[in-house]
Every structure is written in C-alpha cells, then in structure tokens.
Design a protein around this motif. Sequence first.
Motif, short mmCIF file in Angstrom:
data_model
loop_
_atom_site.label_atom_id
_atom_site.label_comp_id
_atom_site.label_asym_id
_atom_site.label_seq_id
_atom_site.Cartn_x
_atom_site.Cartn_y
_atom_site.Cartn_z
N SER A 353 37.28 -109.52 33.49
CA SER A 353 35.91 -109.80 33.07
C SER A 353 35.91 -110.46 31.69
O SER A 353 36.81 -110.26 30.87
N GLY A 354 34.87 -111.23 31.43
CA GLY A 354 34.74 -111.88 30.14
C GLY A 354 34.67 -110.89 29.00
O GLY A 354 35.21 -111.15 27.90
N GLU A 355 34.04 -109.75 29.23
CA GLU A 355 33.93 -108.73 28.19
C GLU A 355 35.28 -108.23 27.74
O GLU A 355 35.56 -108.10 26.54
N ILE A 356 36.16 -107.93 28.68
CA ILE A 356 37.48 -107.41 28.34
C ILE A 356 38.39 -108.53 27.86
O ILE A 356 39.26 -108.32 27.00
N TYR A 357 38.19 -109.73 28.36
CA TYR A 357 38.93 -110.90 27.88
C TYR A 357 38.78 -111.03 26.37
O TYR A 357 39.73 -111.35 25.65
N GLU A 358 37.58 -110.77 25.87
CA GLU A 358 37.31 -110.87 24.43
C GLU A 358 37.71 -109.61 23.67
O GLU A 358 37.95 -109.66 22.46
N LYS A 359 37.80 -108.48 24.36
CA LYS A 359 37.96 -107.19 23.68
C LYS A 359 39.41 -106.78 23.47
O LYS A 359 39.74 -106.15 22.46
N VAL A 360 40.31 -107.10 24.40
CA VAL A 360 41.68 -106.63 24.28
C VAL A 360 42.32 -107.19 23.00
O VAL A 360 41.99 -108.30 22.56
N TYR A 361 43.25 -106.42 22.43
CA TYR A 361 43.81 -106.83 21.13
C TYR A 361 44.60 -108.12 21.21
O TYR A 361 44.81 -108.80 20.21
N PHE A 362 45.05 -108.48 22.41
CA PHE A 362 45.81 -109.72 22.57
C PHE A 362 44.94 -110.83 23.16
O PHE A 362 45.44 -111.80 23.75
N LEU A 366 45.28 -114.92 25.44
CA LEU A 366 44.90 -115.13 26.83
C LEU A 366 44.34 -116.54 27.00
O LEU A 366 43.58 -117.02 26.16
N VAL A 367 44.72 -117.18 28.09
CA VAL A 367 44.22 -118.52 28.41
C VAL A 367 43.80 -118.53 29.87
O VAL A 367 44.62 -118.28 30.76
N ASP A 368 42.53 -118.78 30.09
CA ASP A 368 42.00 -118.78 31.45
C ASP A 368 42.75 -119.78 32.32
O ASP A 368 43.01 -120.92 31.93
N ARG A 369 43.14 -119.29 33.52
CA ARG A 369 43.83 -120.09 34.53
C ARG A 369 45.26 -120.46 34.14
O ARG A 369 45.92 -121.23 34.82
N ILE A 370 45.74 -119.86 33.04
CA ILE A 370 47.15 -120.02 32.65
C ILE A 370 47.86 -118.67 32.78
O ILE A 370 48.85 -118.55 33.51
N ASN A 371 47.38 -117.65 32.08
CA ASN A 371 47.98 -116.32 32.23
C ASN A 371 46.99 -115.26 32.70
O ASN A 371 47.33 -114.09 32.79
N VAL A 372 45.77 -115.68 33.01
CA VAL A 372 44.74 -114.75 33.48
C VAL A 372 43.65 -115.57 34.16
O VAL A 372 43.48 -116.77 33.87
N LEU A 373 42.93 -114.93 35.09
CA LEU A 373 41.75 -115.56 35.68
C LEU A 373 40.52 -114.87 35.10
O LEU A 373 40.30 -113.69 35.34
N LYS A 374 39.75 -115.60 34.36
CA LYS A 374 38.59 -115.04 33.67
C LYS A 374 37.34 -115.19 34.53
O LYS A 374 37.04 -116.27 35.03
N VAL A 375 36.62 -114.06 34.70
CA VAL A 375 35.32 -114.07 35.34
C VAL A 375 34.31 -113.65 34.27
O VAL A 375 34.24 -112.48 33.90
N GLU A 376 33.58 -114.60 33.76
CA GLU A 376 32.73 -114.34 32.61
C GLU A 376 31.80 -113.16 32.86
O GLU A 376 31.68 -112.27 32.03
N ASP A 377 31.13 -113.13 34.00
CA ASP A 377 30.22 -112.03 34.31
C ASP A 377 30.43 -111.62 35.76
O ASP A 377 29.98 -112.30 36.69
N PRO A 378 31.11 -110.50 35.99
CA PRO A 378 31.37 -110.05 37.37
C PRO A 378 30.10 -109.76 38.17
O PRO A 378 30.15 -109.70 39.40
N GLN A 379 28.98 -109.59 37.48
CA GLN A 379 27.73 -109.33 38.19
C GLN A 379 27.10 -110.60 38.76
O GLN A 379 26.08 -110.54 39.43
N GLU A 380 27.73 -111.75 38.46
CA GLU A 380 27.34 -113.01 39.08
C GLU A 380 28.28 -113.24 40.27
O GLU A 380 29.43 -113.63 40.09
N PRO A 381 27.81 -112.99 41.49
CA PRO A 381 28.71 -113.00 42.67
C PRO A 381 29.51 -114.29 42.83
O PRO A 381 30.70 -114.24 43.17
N ALA A 382 28.88 -115.42 42.57
CA ALA A 382 29.58 -116.70 42.81
C ALA A 382 30.81 -116.83 41.93
O ALA A 382 31.84 -117.38 42.36
N GLN A 383 30.74 -116.33 40.69
CA GLN A 383 31.88 -116.44 39.78
C GLN A 383 33.08 -115.65 40.30
O GLN A 383 34.21 -116.14 40.33
#
Length: 440
Positions: A353-362, A366-383
């Motif tokens: 989730s985008g929230e944890i993407y920003e929160k974890v100490y590392f 993190l780089v979206d689509r390189i070492n992680v798949l980021k879903v900005e808001d999991p409550q948006e089904p299409a994402q």
Amino acid sequence: MRVLLLGKIPPIQGGVSRSTWLAACDFLDAGHSIEVISNADAMDYGFRQMTTASDKELEVFRKRGGVIHNLESVPPHSYIPWSSPFLSQMLGAGIASIRRAAPDVIVGWYLEPYGVAASILGKMFNVPVILRHAGSDIGRLRNVADLGNAYDAFLSEAAAVITGKSAQTDEILREAGVKPHAMFKVKGRALHRSFFEESDDFDLHELADRSEEWFSHYGFDEDLYRKLIEWNRAALDNDEPAIGTYGKIAEVKGTYNIIDAIDSLAGRGVKVSYRALWSATPKRFAHAFRYLSAKKNLRGRSMILPPLAPWRVPAFIKSCQGVAFLENRFPISFHTPQVPREVIACASPLILSGEIYEKVYFGSQLVDRINVLKVEDPQEPAQLEAAIAELLASPELRKCLIHHARALSRILEARTPVADPIVEIAEGLLQNDDRTKAVA
C-alpha cells in the motif's frame, strides 16, 4: 548475567511475540541465563499460532538452558466480574522465580500486563527494569486515562526504556516522564535465519489437515466450522498462482480489498488464487470468512490457515507468487510493521500500500515496479486489480522484482544488528554504562 523476561512468545501470534522470542534467544547466545514468564499457553486460539510436531524451537531453547514458565489457564468466570488474572499470575510467577535466583535485570516487553508486572517486581526486589513498548500500548492503551497514569509512572522509573526512531514515540515517552539518559532509540535485530535458508517445508496438505483440528478449538458454530473445512479442502489441489497475505485481518489491513480484487480477477478469467494465514478473534475471523465464502469465484481458489510459528513464515511466503501487505488508514501513525521486510528477504514480489510504502524505514530505497509493486490506495479496486494482474501476466516484471528485492534485502540486513540491541543495553546497565553502541 541473569535475566528475567516477561512477555509474549510463541505460540502467541504477532510481531511482538516474534521479537521477544528472538531477543530471549539472543541473551542465551551471548552467554547469559534467562527465564521467560509468559501467558502463551493460556491464550485463546484466536491469538495463537498453529504449531506442528516438527516445531522444535521452544524445546531447543530449553535444552540450551533457557527456562520458560507458562502461566496456567484459569477457568473462565472463576470470579466476577471476569477477566483473566494475568497480572496477578505474572507477579506470582515472578516472585517465585526471584526467590529461587535473583535476576540482575528484569525485562517487561509490551506494557500490558508484562511491563506493569516487571515494574512492580523491580520495585519490590530492587532490581533494574528495562521496558520495551510497541505501538498499540503507548499509542492506544495509554490514551485510556487510568492505564496511562500507571504506564507513565512505571516508564518514568525504568532504568531503560527501549523505543524506535519515531519523533512521535519520543514525544510520548518524554511526556510520560522518561529520563533522557534512560531512553534508548534502537533498530530491531536481523531477521531470523529461516528467512535466508532454502526451504521446501511448506506442505499445504499437511497444514490443511492440521488446521481442521486446530479450528475446532476456535469456538466457531458448527455450521461455519464445517463450511471452513470444506472450503479449504476444495482448494487443496488448485495449481493457479497464489497471492498471499498473512497477519492480523481488518478493514485497515486491506483484508476485504484483496478478497474483492482476486474475486474480480478470477471472474474475468485470470488464473489466480488466494492463500492466507489469518490472525483474528473468532468473531472477526467468522465475519471475514463469511465475506470470503460469499465470493463464488473464490471457491476452490482460496485457502485460509491459522497463523504459523515465525520460523515457518518464510516457507509460506515462498509458496506464493506474490504477497500483499495493504495496511491503510491505520489509526496508530507510528506503527511500523515488519512484514514488508520479511517478504523482501524471501525475494518474493511484494504488493504494498502507498501508506506503508511511505512509512517503512527503508522507504527511500523502494522503487515502484523495480523492487516493489505500489498500490497507492488499496480501497480503489482498479489499482489493486491492475497490480495483481500485471504481476501475474508479466514474467519480466516478476523477475525484476525478485532480483531487486533480493539485492535490497542484502543491504538492509547488512546494516542491521545481528542480535537484538536489548542484550547490549542490559549489559551496559550492569556496567554502569549510560550509553552503549546499541544506541543509534
């Protein structure tokens, strides 16, 4: 050094239990003696990990000289109004332990009831106390006035209070009266060795069989229990790629979002399944399972198991095509889950989730689509659906995520203490060393 530690250990589920257990092992590794007092065997099944005959870690701990005292279960409603008398039991077990052999230090890991009991014992027997908090004790329980008054009193008197690097926790502890020289801001220890060992120790059929007996103790009504068992059996031979989740379940954990996403993808003909280790009270578990079992596309495509012992988690992660951690809108802002780091260590694609993407100490690494798949808001089904679909459809993306996750994990673990810093802090207290190398 003799250590008396009061806290959660397996088979209690959760990150605090895992960390407390590993620290207890680290004390043994450093040549110290340790006795752990826990209520692990008195926990309801909704708060327990499912163990198997091959789970020997506790037995190995005892053979190495560690002592575990598990509180006995008190029959419910033995007095009124009823609540489990864990605090009194902790005190009784602690008094007996100290009378047998006086400890050099007492550790209370998580404030309720362990830190409170450790503080009282330390005051009774004039033994230095180390307290270690989590997120929910100082971030939620402390907000209850009567609890907060007690916690603040004990925190302010502790010889050492171990915390992380959050500015919010720093402010809370200073407000509680923790002395500056007693506050230790540290990183956690390295992950358990099982995260770096090749293992095929994940027999889905064996675990499903074990879970049938395990779930019979949960307190589900007979109809739901039978439905759960039949539901899991129907998925045993499914060979579609699995998206996994593990840990506590709730709306803020993204539990229902991942169910909806996989159901939608399966309905569109995408080859996908759902595999999970759910940790929840019977009521919450039943609610989530009823929601899941209403999804016709997921029958034969989803399996729900209880939480497993921490040394079995890596095998679960590696059994999945990808693992999702979708915590969002979590009420405790300084809560820092370890699941993302564990998934990355297993070189498994992580959907975050985008929230944890920003929160974890590392997060800066993190780089979206390189070492992680980021879903900005999991409550948006299409994402969420798009991220899962792309992961399953693109071998190149999966290879990229695995390669770079493995590289990132090597960096993270190389910068992490091999043993929990609490060991060095305890040693420093006995040497009258106000500051140790464990302090970040």
